[in-house]
Enzyme design. Structure first.
Site, PDB file in Angstrom:
ATOM      1  N   CYS A  43      36.019  30.212  42.443  1.00 40.42           N
ATOM      2  CA  CYS A  43      37.150  31.223  42.847  1.00 40.42           C
ATOM      3  C   CYS A  43      38.590  30.478  42.256  1.00 40.42           C
ATOM      4  O   CYS A  43      39.497  31.474  41.685  1.00 40.42           O
ATOM      5  CB  CYS A  43      37.342  31.066  44.439  1.00 40.42           C
ATOM      6  SG  CYS A  43      38.876  32.064  45.124  1.00 40.42           S
ATOM      7  N   CYS A  48      38.896  34.289  41.232  1.00 39.58           N
ATOM      8  CA  CYS A  48      39.814  35.128  41.957  1.00 39.58           C
ATOM      9  C   CYS A  48      41.091  34.537  41.635  1.00 39.58           C
ATOM     10  O   CYS A  48      41.812  35.593  41.258  1.00 39.58           O
ATOM     11  CB  CYS A  48      39.365  34.910  43.351  1.00 39.58           C
ATOM     12  SG  CYS A  48      37.806  34.714  43.885  1.00 39.58           S
ATOM     13  N   LYS A  51      42.194  34.996  37.668  1.00 40.92           N
ATOM     14  CA  LYS A  51      42.141  36.586  37.363  1.00 40.92           C
ATOM     15  C   LYS A  51      43.409  37.163  38.100  1.00 40.92           C
ATOM     16  O   LYS A  51      44.162  37.970  37.330  1.00 40.92           O
ATOM     17  CB  LYS A  51      40.762  36.800  37.937  1.00 40.92           C
ATOM     18  CG  LYS A  51      40.461  38.482  38.000  1.00 40.92           C
ATOM     19  CD  LYS A  51      41.029  39.268  39.096  1.00 40.92           C
ATOM     20  CE  LYS A  51      41.022  38.730  40.378  1.00 40.92           C
ATOM     21  NZ  LYS A  51      39.516  38.940  40.743  1.00 40.92           N
ATOM     22  N   TYR A 177      33.054  44.721  39.294  1.00 37.31           N
ATOM     23  CA  TYR A 177      34.548  43.951  39.484  1.00 37.31           C
ATOM     24  C   TYR A 177      35.027  43.364  38.490  1.00 37.31           C
ATOM     25  O   TYR A 177      36.112  43.714  37.927  1.00 37.31           O
ATOM     26  CB  TYR A 177      34.042  42.861  40.782  1.00 37.31           C
ATOM     27  CG  TYR A 177      33.732  43.197  41.933  1.00 37.31           C
ATOM     28  CD1 TYR A 177      34.675  43.120  42.938  1.00 37.31           C
ATOM     29  CD2 TYR A 177      32.641  43.692  42.266  1.00 37.31           C
ATOM     30  CE1 TYR A 177      34.413  43.311  44.223  1.00 37.31           C
ATOM     31  CE2 TYR A 177      32.341  43.709  43.702  1.00 37.31           C
ATOM     32  CZ  TYR A 177      33.357  43.560  44.816  1.00 37.31           C
ATOM     33  OH  TYR A 177      33.016  43.806  45.963  1.00 37.31           O
ATOM     34  N   GLU A 181      38.515  44.871  36.101  1.00 35.63           N
ATOM     35  CA  GLU A 181      39.642  43.981  36.454  1.00 35.63           C
ATOM     36  C   GLU A 181      40.166  43.407  35.012  1.00 35.63           C
ATOM     37  O   GLU A 181      41.479  43.579  34.805  1.00 35.63           O
ATOM     38  CB  GLU A 181      39.311  42.858  37.154  1.00 35.63           C
ATOM     39  CG  GLU A 181      39.099  43.257  38.669  1.00 35.63           C
ATOM     40  CD  GLU A 181      38.728  42.143  39.625  1.00 35.63           C
ATOM     41  OE1 GLU A 181      38.976  42.003  40.894  1.00 35.63           O
ATOM     42  OE2 GLU A 181      38.202  40.864  39.247  1.00 35.63           O
ATOM     43  N   ALA A 340      38.221  43.768  47.712  1.00 38.53           N
ATOM     44  CA  ALA A 340      39.043  44.415  46.643  1.00 38.53           C
ATOM     45  C   ALA A 340      38.730  44.296  45.432  1.00 38.53           C
ATOM     46  O   ALA A 340      38.105  43.290  45.158  1.00 38.53           O
ATOM     47  CB  ALA A 340      40.530  43.918  47.196  1.00 38.53           C
ATOM     48  N   HIS A 434      57.598  54.186  57.760  1.00 36.23           N
ATOM     49  CA  HIS A 434      58.082  55.375  56.761  1.00 36.23           C
ATOM     50  C   HIS A 434      59.095  54.853  55.965  1.00 36.23           C
ATOM     51  O   HIS A 434      60.115  54.191  56.406  1.00 36.23           O
ATOM     52  CB  HIS A 434      58.481  56.558  57.167  1.00 36.23           C
ATOM     53  CG  HIS A 434      58.956  57.669  56.529  1.00 36.23           C
ATOM     54  ND1 HIS A 434      57.938  58.538  55.771  1.00 36.23           N
ATOM     55  CD2 HIS A 434      60.072  58.273  56.282  1.00 36.23           C
ATOM     56  CE1 HIS A 434      58.291  59.316  54.918  1.00 36.23           C
ATOM     57  NE2 HIS A 434      59.820  59.269  55.137  1.00 36.23           N
ATOM     58  N   GLU A 439      51.142  54.710  55.599  1.00 40.97           N
ATOM     59  CA  GLU A 439      51.289  55.478  56.768  1.00 40.97           C
ATOM     60  C   GLU A 439      50.409  56.686  56.684  1.00 40.97           C
ATOM     61  O   GLU A 439      49.843  57.203  57.559  1.00 40.97           O
ATOM     62  CB  GLU A 439      52.813  55.935  56.968  1.00 40.97           C
ATOM     63  CG  GLU A 439      53.100  57.080  55.786  1.00 40.97           C
ATOM     64  CD  GLU A 439      54.596  57.285  56.084  1.00 40.97           C
ATOM     65  OE1 GLU A 439      55.037  57.744  57.086  1.00 40.97           O
ATOM     66  OE2 GLU A 439      55.648  57.430  55.177  1.00 40.97           O
TER      67      GLU A 439
HETATM   68  P1  NDP Z   1      28.870  43.522  39.297  1.00 36.95           P
HETATM   69  O1  NDP Z   1      27.384  43.183  39.821  1.00 36.95           O
HETATM   70  O2  NDP Z   1      29.674  43.776  40.246  1.00 36.95           O
HETATM   71  O3  NDP Z   1      28.806  44.451  38.312  1.00 36.95           O
HETATM   72  C1  NDP Z   1      27.855  44.342  37.202  1.00 36.95           C
HETATM   73  C2  NDP Z   1      27.904  45.317  36.145  1.00 36.95           C
HETATM   74  O4  NDP Z   1      27.097  45.158  34.896  1.00 36.95           O
HETATM   75  C3  NDP Z   1      27.500  46.819  36.467  1.00 36.95           C
HETATM   76  O5  NDP Z   1      28.382  47.683  35.986  1.00 36.95           O
HETATM   77  C4  NDP Z   1      26.034  46.876  35.846  1.00 36.95           C
HETATM   78  O6  NDP Z   1      25.643  48.007  35.643  1.00 36.95           O
HETATM   79  C5  NDP Z   1      26.179  45.990  34.464  1.00 36.95           C
HETATM   80  N1  NDP Z   1      25.206  45.339  33.878  1.00 36.95           N
HETATM   81  C6  NDP Z   1      24.332  44.690  34.660  1.00 36.95           C
HETATM   82  N2  NDP Z   1      23.280  44.215  33.750  1.00 36.95           N
HETATM   83  C7  NDP Z   1      23.507  44.882  32.757  1.00 36.95           C
HETATM   84  C8  NDP Z   1      23.171  44.927  31.381  1.00 36.95           C
HETATM   85  N3  NDP Z   1      22.028  44.267  31.000  1.00 36.95           N
HETATM   86  N4  NDP Z   1      23.626  45.883  30.302  1.00 36.95           N
HETATM   87  C9  NDP Z   1      24.428  46.648  30.589  1.00 36.95           C
HETATM   88  N5  NDP Z   1      25.112  46.463  31.738  1.00 36.95           N
HETATM   89  C10 NDP Z   1      24.600  45.638  32.675  1.00 36.95           C
HETATM   90  O7  NDP Z   1      28.974  42.057  38.436  1.00 36.95           O
HETATM   91  P2  NDP Z   1      30.220  41.444  37.942  1.00 36.95           P
HETATM   92  O8  NDP Z   1      29.947  40.623  36.934  1.00 36.95           O
HETATM   93  O9  NDP Z   1      31.498  42.267  37.719  1.00 36.95           O
HETATM   94  O10 NDP Z   1      30.820  40.636  39.177  1.00 36.95           O
HETATM   95  C11 NDP Z   1      29.999  39.590  39.769  1.00 36.95           C
HETATM   96  C12 NDP Z   1      30.221  39.517  41.049  1.00 36.95           C
HETATM   97  O11 NDP Z   1      31.112  38.586  41.435  1.00 36.95           O
HETATM   98  C13 NDP Z   1      30.536  40.607  41.998  1.00 36.95           C
HETATM   99  O12 NDP Z   1      29.421  41.421  42.530  1.00 36.95           O
HETATM  100  C14 NDP Z   1      31.606  40.409  43.288  1.00 36.95           C
HETATM  101  O13 NDP Z   1      30.559  39.992  44.252  1.00 36.95           O
HETATM  102  C15 NDP Z   1      32.069  38.987  42.601  1.00 36.95           C
HETATM  103  N6  NDP Z   1      33.552  39.295  42.083  1.00 36.95           N
HETATM  104  C16 NDP Z   1      34.212  39.774  43.344  1.00 36.95           C
HETATM  105  C17 NDP Z   1      35.646  40.100  42.885  1.00 36.95           C
HETATM  106  C18 NDP Z   1      36.407  40.474  43.958  1.00 36.95           C
HETATM  107  O14 NDP Z   1      36.236  40.432  45.141  1.00 36.95           O
HETATM  108  N7  NDP Z   1      37.700  41.178  43.659  1.00 36.95           N
HETATM  109  C19 NDP Z   1      36.128  40.005  41.523  1.00 36.95           C
HETATM  110  C20 NDP Z   1      35.048  39.662  40.421  1.00 36.95           C
HETATM  111  C21 NDP Z   1      34.034  39.218  41.088  1.00 36.95           C
HETATM  112  P3  NDP Z   1      24.919  48.922  36.730  1.00 36.95           P
HETATM  113  O15 NDP Z   1      26.045  49.445  37.633  1.00 36.95           O
HETATM  114  O16 NDP Z   1      24.361  50.207  35.787  1.00 36.95           O
HETATM  115  O17 NDP Z   1      24.044  48.250  37.306  1.00 36.95           O
END
Ligand code: NDP
Length: 445
Positions: A43, A48, A51, A177, A181, A340, A434, A439
């Protein structure tokens, strides 16, 4: 002579490990925490915090554009990517110092190196062995890289945070996510951004109206979304990196980034050998007390792959320390955890999506879409979406969803209301502030 060198050895000085170690130290335990990288963990060092700093930095671009509608002249505003990265790095160094001090102040011994379990009570770091009554595994996760020829040219969020210069053309694989972002960061600063998603929509798991609204806003901002598309190969060419898609089409860009999920960091740690059971995704299986299949070995945070969010890891670390070092048994309530996405515009949600709510409830829906007041003058074509999912029988609000400026700040407050079991009637009887966007949540009829 004590039986062990320490009461607790924590492996991993990230959000969960540091909170557990500090609290245990405060309650009088003799604690060591082992970290192979920088204290602070994902993080603070690779997630976090950096980022969000980049999101803030990039968002000024919108601020400058919007200011013109309010009478400002902003010609000549230039962004220096390297200066932003250097400022971010200074802040991370400061935070690393804060984390080191917090551990020291709690009497926790920081051991730098890679911790490997030699047996259920012994951890080896650089050839040196240490023993503890309890071991806490808090080693987090690491980005997963999709497998295709040329993957060695592909970066993850780890490297994206340290790029020497901003890529002019970027392909980001994934629609979760991290993907949305970083798409927002690069796009706001002027890069051509293509998001490559294998399904039909971004942000799997979020409410359908959130997903549709965000995708629409991303596309309005100029981000191209290639749906139902997979990368077949990436190759270096004189002009950058040639990306080939499954339908044979191609694109040359300066940077290819994968944001395709994260996996628990459990490989090569001696966990299975010590008897710790892992699930099919290699996450440590724990019970509600964060206890693994080995009686004295516990795990918190992303390495358990429950709800992979920093505040969850922190709270798991807290309840672990309270339970085992303060004789105050407690478990974490995973219901209604707000989260978020710091896309541009941001998303924030708490509670159930419409789809999930419908599985167990008869629901009433309230949706509001509007142009934020600021954009009546700025002229920016950006809309806000707010949605409430309400249980018809009890009138309880089951879910609050928002896409729009300040969504994370607004939803955090509503998370308290949901925790208290607020009804739609109570939302309606709340007098709004307001003029705000917030709101709208108490005036939806
Ligand atoms: P996510 O699990 O959110 O998203 C992964 C994405 O990659 C999905 O769109 C998935 O597609 C796609 N994907 C997975 N495998 C493949 C592949 N082999 N080829 C193509 N596309 C693929 O993972 P992130 O890496 O974005 O983030 C990891 C974790 O970190 C999050 O789940 C979250 O818990 C945490 N995080 C939280 C944040 C916050 O709170 N603001 C910010 C950043 C990270 P599909 O939808 O089709 O499965």
């Amino acid at each position: 002579m004590p039986r062990f060198d320490f009461d607790l050895i924590t492996i991993g000085a990230g959000s969960g490990g540091v909170r557990a170690s500090r609290l245990a130290g405060k309650y009088g335990a003799k604690v060591a925490v082992i970290e192979e990288s920088r204290p602070g963990g994902t993080c603070v060092m690779r997630g976090c915090v950096p980022k969000k700093l980049l999101v803030m930095g990039a968002h000024f671009a919108h601020g400058f554009e919007d200011a013109v509608g309010f009478g400002w002249s902003v010609e000549g505003a230039r962004h220096d990517w390297a200066a932003m990265i250097a400022a971010k790095d200074r802040e991370l160094a400061r935070l690393e110092g804060v984390y080191r001090k917090l551990l020291g102040d709690a009497g926790v011994t920081l051991v730098e190196g890679r911790g490997i379990l030699a047996d259920p009570h012994t951890v080896e770091v650089g050839g040196k062995r240490m023993t503890a009554e309890k071991i806490l595994v808090a080693v987090g996760g690491w980005p997963i890289m999709p497998d295709f020829p040329g993957r060695e040219h592909v970066i993850t969020s780890n490297e994206a945070l340290d790029l020497k210069q901003r890529p002019r053309r970027v392909v980001i694989v994934g629609g979760g996510y991290i993907a949305v972002e970083f798409a927002g960061i690069f796009r706001a600063l002027g890069s051509e951004v293509t998001l490559v998603i294998r399904s039909g929509q971004t942000l799997r798991g979020f409410d359908q109206d959130v997903r549709a609204t965000l995708a629409e806003e991303l596309e309005k901002s100029g981000i191209k979304i290639r749906r139902e598309s997979i990368i077949r190969a990436v190759a270096k060419n004189p002009d950058g990196y040639a990306v080939t898609f499954d339908n044979g089409e191609g694109l040359t860009v300066d940077c290819v980034m994968a944001a395709t999920g994260r996996a628990p960091n459990t490989a090569g740690m001696g966990l299975m050998e010590a008897g710790v059971k892992l699930n099919s995704k290699n996450a440590v299986i724990v019970d509600e007390w964060n206890r693994s299949s080995v009686e004295n070995i516990f795990a918190v945070g992303d390495v358990t792959d429950r709800v992979n969010l920093t505040p969850v890891a922190i709270n798991e670390g807290r309840v672990f320390a309270e339970t085992f070092f303060n004789k105050n048994p407690m478990t974490l309530d995973y219901a209604n955890i707000a989260s978020a996405v710091f896309s541009q515009p941001p998303v924030a949600v708490v509670g159930l999506t419409e789809e999930d709510a419908r599985k167990a409830h008869d629901v009433r829906l309230f949706i509001s879409r509007f142009r934020p007041m600021k954009h009546n003058l700025s002229g920016r074509d950006e809309r806000t979406m707010m949605k409430l999912v309400v249980d018809t029988a009890s009138d309880r609000v089951l879910g609050c969803h928002m896409v729009g400026e300040d969504a994370p700040e607004i939803i955090q407050g509503l998370a308290v209301a949901l925790k208290c079991g607020a009804t739609k009637a109570q939302f309606d009887s709340t007098v709004g502030i307001h003029p705000t966007a917030a709101e709208e949540f108490v005036t939806m009829r």
